[in-house]
Design a protein around this motif. Sequence first.
Motif, PDB file in Angstrom:
ATOM      1  N   GLY A  54       0.980  -1.226   0.085  1.00  0.00           N
ATOM      2  CA  GLY A  54      -0.060  -0.036   0.018  1.00  0.00           C
ATOM      3  C   GLY A  54       1.026   1.193  -0.007  1.00  0.00           C
ATOM      4  N   HIS A  55       0.117   2.422  -0.028  1.00  0.00           N
ATOM      5  CA  HIS A  55       0.990   3.716  -0.140  1.00  0.00           C
ATOM      6  C   HIS A  55       0.399   4.449   0.946  1.00  0.00           C
ATOM      7  CE1 HIS A  55       3.060   2.663  -3.780  1.00  0.00           C
ATOM      8  NE2 HIS A  55       2.003   2.245  -4.220  1.00  0.00           N
ATOM      9  N   THR A  56       1.439   5.611   1.283  1.00  0.00           N
ATOM     10  CA  THR A  56       0.655   6.476   2.403  1.00  0.00           C
ATOM     11  C   THR A  56      -0.060   7.593   1.547  1.00  0.00           C
ATOM     12  OG1 THR A  56       2.703   7.737   2.221  1.00  0.00           O
ATOM     13  CG2 THR A  56       2.745   6.188   3.962  1.00  0.00           C
ATOM     14  N   ARG A  57      -0.703   8.410   2.193  1.00  0.00           N
ATOM     15  CA  ARG A  57      -1.590   9.508   1.542  1.00  0.00           C
ATOM     16  C   ARG A  57      -0.780  10.610   1.000  1.00  0.00           C
ATOM     17  NH1 ARG A  57      -7.309  10.116   4.515  1.00  0.00           N
ATOM     18  NH2 ARG A  57      -7.923   7.772   4.287  1.00  0.00           N
ATOM     19  N   ARG A  58      -0.111  11.192   1.781  1.00  0.00           N
ATOM     20  CA  ARG A  58       0.665  12.393   1.595  1.00  0.00           C
ATOM     21  C   ARG A  58       1.811  12.050   0.686  1.00  0.00           C
ATOM     22  NH1 ARG A  58       1.408  16.999   6.089  1.00  0.00           N
ATOM     23  NH2 ARG A  58      -0.535  18.004   5.257  1.00  0.00           N
ATOM     24  N   GLY A  60       3.199   9.135  -0.891  1.00  0.00           N
ATOM     25  CA  GLY A  60       3.047   8.009  -1.659  1.00  0.00           C
ATOM     26  C   GLY A  60       4.252   7.005  -1.325  1.00  0.00           C
ATOM     27  N   THR A  63       3.979   1.336   2.336  1.00  0.00           N
ATOM     28  CA  THR A  63       3.699   1.158   3.459  1.00  0.00           C
ATOM     29  C   THR A  63       4.285  -0.267   3.949  1.00  0.00           C
ATOM     30  OG1 THR A  63       1.535   0.350   3.100  1.00  0.00           O
ATOM     31  CG2 THR A  63       1.813   2.648   3.846  1.00  0.00           C
TER      32      THR A  63
END
Length: 86
Positions: A54-58, A60, A63
């Motif tokens: 997955g990726h972090t929101r801010r 990218g 994770t």
Amino acid sequence: MRSEETPFVGGPLDGRVLPVLVGPTGHPPRIYEVPVPVEGGEPVVHLYRRVPRGHTRRLGLPTGWRYEYDPEGRRPDRPRWPWSKR
């Protein structure tokens, strides 16, 4: 050495979470090979490729990592350099 619990998707290890050793950068290897013994012959090697979980929101950033089964099972012949065409 440090290890990380990494999920596997597809192939003979589908749904399993195994500890995988991480390198000096904190990432598991890009390709994970699983030899499966065969009666009266050499073992069959199944290939798994590392993909982001997955990726972090801010920013990218990834994770975590997971391994997805590669049915073709081809290992790259040479390193991929950013300046080469192929």
